[in-house]
Enzyme design. Sequence first.
Site, PDB file in Angstrom:
ATOM      1  N   TYR A  93       4.658  -2.703  -1.589  1.00 40.90           N
ATOM      2  CA  TYR A  93       5.195  -1.871  -0.497  1.00 40.90           C
ATOM      3  C   TYR A  93       5.708  -2.826   0.570  1.00 40.90           C
ATOM      4  CZ  TYR A  93       6.160   2.077   2.688  1.00 40.90           C
ATOM      5  OH  TYR A  93       7.004   2.902   3.386  1.00 40.90           O
TER       6      TYR A  93
ATOM      7  N   ASP B 208       4.173  -5.265 -15.401  1.00 41.00           N
ATOM      8  CA  ASP B 208       3.775  -4.162 -14.349  1.00 41.00           C
ATOM      9  C   ASP B 208       4.535  -2.954 -14.516  1.00 41.00           C
ATOM     10  OD1 ASP B 208       3.005  -2.918 -11.982  1.00 41.00           O
ATOM     11  OD2 ASP B 208       4.708  -4.013 -10.805  1.00 41.00           O
TER      12      ASP B 208
ATOM     13  N   GLY C 100       0.811  -1.056   0.048  1.00 38.90           N
ATOM     14  CA  GLY C 100      -0.086   0.025  -0.005  1.00 38.90           C
ATOM     15  C   GLY C 100       0.774   1.318   0.090  1.00 38.90           C
TER      16      GLY C 100
END
Length: 479
Positions: A185, A383, A88
Amino acid sequence: MSFWNWGFLLFILFSLNSSLTLSDSDPITQQQLDQVSSLPGQSFNLDFSHYAGYVTVNEESGRALFYWLTQATEDPASKPLVLWLNGGPGCSSIAFGMAEEVGPFHVNKDGKSVYLNPYSWNTVANLLFLDSPVGVGYSYSNTSEDIRSNGDKRTAEDALQFLLNWLERFPEYKGRDFYLTGESYAGHYVPQLSQAIVRYNKANTGSPINIKGYMVGNALTDDYSDHVGLFQFMWAAGLISDQTYKKANELCDKESFIHPSPECERITDIAYDEMGDIDAYSIFTPTCTGNGVTKRLRRKWHRVGHIGQSYDPCTEQHSIAYFNLPEVQNALHAYHFNSSKTWVTCSGVVGMYWQDSPISVLDVYQELISSGLRIWMFSGDTDAVIPTASTRYSIDALNLTTISPWRAWYEDGQVGGWTQKYEGLTFVTVRGAGHEVPLHKPKQALSILKSFLAGTSMAPFEQVIESKIDSASQQVNSF
């Protein structure tokens, strides 16, 4: 209400209070109370036990973290314990790790039922999910200010305390081989928690946490390397213009990923406008249309660790529906959650008020490589948030000696990705996977876990040939 009904209500309250009081002084009783008998919308039987509930990590402020343990499907007593963390900062490991990636229970499109994931990581390990820090998912604090004062340091400290307290509730896992995994994260969370455990073990002989190693995917590692790799990937994939590529490198090369400058954020917005309405977390798969998800992701791109889309690009929406059902929360013993009083996949408040976030965790890697931990990094190569190029730049910055050179690895006779082994670290890419590798390539992700836990290399082409020869020989011998 009749006298009988009042009496029945008082009996229930007394029983609940007695259970809670007993469990406070008896961790084993609390383990029994945490066992999940069944899930709403579960139409199948299980060959493993699972548990969910809260572990208090700070009595004074009332911080409590929510966990969900799914034991291994076969012989759990002989299997290691693997912790999974999403990033996050502010995203739920239940929402992503459990419900759409590595967990056994995935949510159906109706948002009311679940199905079994055949590539769940609990087929080879006891799998523990943790909503961390407080304010994320079902985790909570009785001190509201805690939600606005999270940061890397306290997150690691609370997670360490969680493990120590959780092991008192589940003493059968004390001394068990323990590995940490996660993505995005969690590229901060996982090595920082590993560091905290290693240091704790040095200061406390006979520690119950027998850490063996960690593995992270598409991980935020070093802000400089991550920015350079990001814009290079965008440009090389034809997603952004030459002008934006050059400007982004000028304005963002020394910026924080979590708290970028206004100038860096503006050029990044331009970059994502040029990309159009595609999913930055998986650039070749369709987006979830009609609910505003794509626009929100583009504007909050630096809150990494969010969604990666696959064949069903709306998996997050299914989780939102399911984990907000009162019957689901009751089944999971989730009686508290964040200040919004609504379960959300990612907390905007936690991300917005995030405190300390070092620009690099490469120093942590250097310390932990020296400690002898097994360390793996994997990366989905489609990604555009933390791309493969970013991870390669971070690894290069460690200046490690190559043990086995770059080569392809195989799954079912096809190239699954590429890998290189360094002294102290193994890197694996996954062909065609986005930010959430286990969502896009679940079988390949499980193969990576198996190799990681065994300490073996990913299958080379020679093993594929040998496997086919063995299979052919068995067929001949069967005649």
